[in-house]
Write a protein that holds these residues in place. Structure first.
Motif, mmCIF file in Angstrom:
data_model
loop_
_atom_site.group_PDB
_atom_site.id
_atom_site.type_symbol
_atom_site.label_atom_id
_atom_site.label_comp_id
_atom_site.label_asym_id
_atom_site.label_seq_id
_atom_site.Cartn_x
_atom_site.Cartn_y
_atom_site.Cartn_z
ATOM 1 N N VAL A 173 10.409 4.875 -11.413
ATOM 2 C CA VAL A 173 10.222 6.001 -11.043
ATOM 3 C C VAL A 173 9.154 6.836 -12.052
ATOM 4 N N MET A 174 9.753 6.620 -13.266
ATOM 5 C CA MET A 174 8.927 7.377 -14.358
ATOM 6 C C MET A 174 7.524 6.806 -14.706
ATOM 7 N N ALA A 175 7.343 5.526 -14.473
ATOM 8 C CA ALA A 175 6.329 4.670 -14.694
ATOM 9 C C ALA A 175 5.054 5.216 -13.409
ATOM 10 N N HIS A 176 5.643 5.547 -12.527
ATOM 11 C CA HIS A 176 4.504 6.237 -11.510
ATOM 12 C C HIS A 176 4.301 7.548 -11.843
ATOM 13 N N TRP A 177 5.138 8.373 -12.223
ATOM 14 C CA TRP A 177 4.943 9.717 -12.649
ATOM 15 C C TRP A 177 4.108 9.676 -13.782
ATOM 16 N N ALA A 178 4.154 8.679 -14.874
ATOM 17 C CA ALA A 178 3.321 8.790 -16.212
ATOM 18 C C ALA A 178 1.924 8.395 -15.876
ATOM 19 N N PHE A 179 1.937 7.193 -15.077
ATOM 20 C CA PHE A 179 0.413 6.810 -14.901
ATOM 21 C C PHE A 179 -0.443 7.691 -13.785
ATOM 22 N N SER A 180 0.264 8.683 -12.920
ATOM 23 C CA SER A 180 -0.252 9.457 -12.152
ATOM 24 C C SER A 180 -0.896 10.666 -12.809
ATOM 25 N N ALA A 181 -0.067 11.104 -14.290
ATOM 26 C CA ALA A 181 -0.419 12.076 -14.886
ATOM 27 C C ALA A 181 -1.174 11.663 -15.937
ATOM 28 N N GLN A 182 -1.825 10.474 -16.335
ATOM 29 C CA GLN A 182 -2.428 10.091 -17.071
ATOM 30 C C GLN A 182 -3.696 10.959 -17.438
ATOM 31 N N VAL B 63 -1.915 9.042 -25.684
ATOM 32 C CA VAL B 63 -0.423 8.867 -25.313
ATOM 33 C C VAL B 63 -0.272 7.905 -24.346
ATOM 34 N N SER B 64 0.202 6.715 -24.497
ATOM 35 C CA SER B 64 0.661 5.703 -23.602
ATOM 36 C C SER B 64 1.502 6.154 -22.410
ATOM 37 N N PRO B 65 0.975 5.954 -21.248
ATOM 38 C CA PRO B 65 1.914 6.329 -20.195
ATOM 39 C C PRO B 65 3.147 5.408 -20.012
ATOM 40 N N ALA B 66 2.721 4.272 -20.251
ATOM 41 C CA ALA B 66 4.300 3.328 -20.209
ATOM 42 C C ALA B 66 5.284 3.708 -21.344
ATOM 43 N N MET B 67 4.758 3.833 -22.507
ATOM 44 C CA MET B 67 5.747 4.254 -23.523
ATOM 45 C C MET B 67 6.447 5.455 -23.257
ATOM 46 N N VAL B 68 5.724 6.507 -22.728
ATOM 47 C CA VAL B 68 6.387 7.845 -22.253
ATOM 48 C C VAL B 68 7.340 7.645 -21.133
ATOM 49 N N ALA B 69 6.995 6.834 -20.302
ATOM 50 C CA ALA B 69 8.013 6.451 -19.268
ATOM 51 C C ALA B 69 9.287 5.725 -19.568
ATOM 52 N N ALA B 70 8.975 4.802 -20.576
ATOM 53 C CA ALA B 70 10.120 4.124 -21.254
ATOM 54 C C ALA B 70 10.986 4.865 -21.922
ATOM 55 N N PHE B 71 10.320 5.652 -22.857
ATOM 56 C CA PHE B 71 11.406 6.646 -23.707
ATOM 57 C C PHE B 71 12.246 7.446 -22.682
ATOM 58 N N PRO C 164 0.852 -1.283 0.136
ATOM 59 C CA PRO C 164 -0.052 0.034 -0.006
ATOM 60 C C PRO C 164 0.904 1.270 0.210
ATOM 61 N N ARG C 165 2.187 1.102 0.291
ATOM 62 C CA ARG C 165 2.995 2.461 0.293
ATOM 63 C C ARG C 165 3.657 2.478 -0.921
ATOM 64 N N LEU C 166 3.885 1.581 -1.614
ATOM 65 C CA LEU C 166 4.544 1.550 -2.711
ATOM 66 C C LEU C 166 4.066 2.072 -3.976
ATOM 67 N N HIS C 167 4.640 2.918 -4.868
ATOM 68 C CA HIS C 167 3.810 3.562 -5.895
ATOM 69 C C HIS C 167 4.689 2.786 -7.296
ATOM 70 N N SER C 168 5.380 1.905 -7.238
ATOM 71 C CA SER C 168 5.854 1.125 -8.294
ATOM 72 C C SER C 168 6.775 -0.089 -7.922
ATOM 73 N N LEU C 169 6.950 -1.113 -8.691
ATOM 74 C CA LEU C 169 7.691 -2.149 -8.417
ATOM 75 C C LEU C 169 8.649 -2.591 -9.528
ATOM 76 N N VAL C 170 9.857 -2.880 -8.989
ATOM 77 C CA VAL C 170 10.830 -3.433 -10.144
ATOM 78 C C VAL C 170 11.376 -4.870 -9.734
ATOM 79 N N ILE D 44 -0.472 -1.713 -9.384
ATOM 80 C CA ILE D 44 0.991 -0.892 -9.092
ATOM 81 C C ILE D 44 1.566 -1.201 -10.558
ATOM 82 N N PRO D 45 2.364 -0.047 -11.112
ATOM 83 C CA PRO D 45 3.071 -0.266 -12.001
ATOM 84 C C PRO D 45 4.288 -1.006 -11.874
#
Length: 251
Positions: free
Chosen positions: A187-196, A203-211, A47-53, A80-81
């Motif tokens: 980190v960027m995946a969390h930002w991108a999905f949060s700003a969706q 615009v695909s958040p995952a594609m934006v984060a990956a680039f 519940p405290r994590l914004h993304s997982l690697v 979670i991304p």
């Protein structure tokens, strides 16, 4: 951390904890992965994590892979991304259903890992004549997950479009560089999905984060190589994250 995350939690085995703690005082280390209640221990933190690697340093022990699979399932249930790299990709190649169709998943294979995933989903050797099209086919077979094929150029696809990151890096591809990519991508995946909600639906958040993560990693490599030449290591690249991020995204 310096990629923009406020906190980094590392879930590892007991034996690995002391070594990982010595890397940096900022890391919060949980030596629980090989405990009997590992999944429950990690689930308490989700519940405290914004993304997982998932994957770097995981290893291929069957018990740890089963634990990782269960943690992925718990994370999917929470939306979670999830970035999957290294030994996490070995797990996906053995059991593609683990992540199939989860739209907040991003896979970051090198060519060998990509080949393994392609053969697992298509039951034939990878086709290299048009690698962008082949990457797109893998993404489609995985339920339109975002796939980042790392190489001289990074090929990014979600099964419907392909973009290429050819931002200048260097000729030095040091070990551990992929970990910098997967960490910054988390980190960027969390930002991108949060700003969706603030962006066009096309615009695909995952594609934006990956680039963004690919460009950042390459810029760090370029700057570190400029200073250290053939002696460049990933530790040198990490020191460049702040200025590389500023140059790419804040100037």
């Amino acid at each position: 951390m310096s990629g923009g995350a406020d906190l980094s939690h590392v879930f590892c085995t007991k034996d690995a904890a002391t070594v990982i703690k010595s890397y940096s005082p900022e890391l919060i280390v949980h030596p629980v992965l090989d405990s009997a209640d590992a999944v429950q221990e990690v689930d308490k933190w989700l519940p405290r994590l914004h993304s997982l690697v998932v994957g770097p340093g995981l290893g291929r022990d069957d018990k740890l892979l089963r634990t990782a699979k269960d943690i992925v399932e718990k994370s999917k249930a929470r939306g979670i991304p999830i970035v999957i790299d290294a030994d996490g990709l070995w797990l996906v190649a053995q059991q593609p259903s683990v992540i199939h169709g989860y739209q907040k998943a991003i896979l970051t294979p090198n060519f060998m890992e990509f080949s393994r995933l392609y053969e697992a989903t298509h039951r034939k050797p990878v086709e290299t004549s048009d690698i962008g099209q082949t990457a797109l086919q893998l993404s489609m077979a995985m339920g339109n997950l975002t796939v980042v094929l790392k190489g001289a150029e990074d090929i990014i696809t979600n099964g419907s479009s392909v973009i290429v990151c050819s931002h200048e890096g260097s000729s030095r591809r040091c070990g551990g560089q992929g970990d910098l990519l997967s960490g910054s991508l988390g980190v960027m995946a969390h930002w991108a999905f949060s700003a969706q909600g603030d962006t066009a639906k096309s615009v695909s958040p995952a594609m934006v984060a990956a680039f963004g993560a690919c460009a950042l990693t390459r810029q760090c490599n370029r700057q570190a190589f400029h200073k250290h030449g053939r002696a460049t290591t990933t530790s040198d690249m990490i020191q460049e994250i702040g200025t590389a991020f500023q140059k790419l995204f804040e100037s």
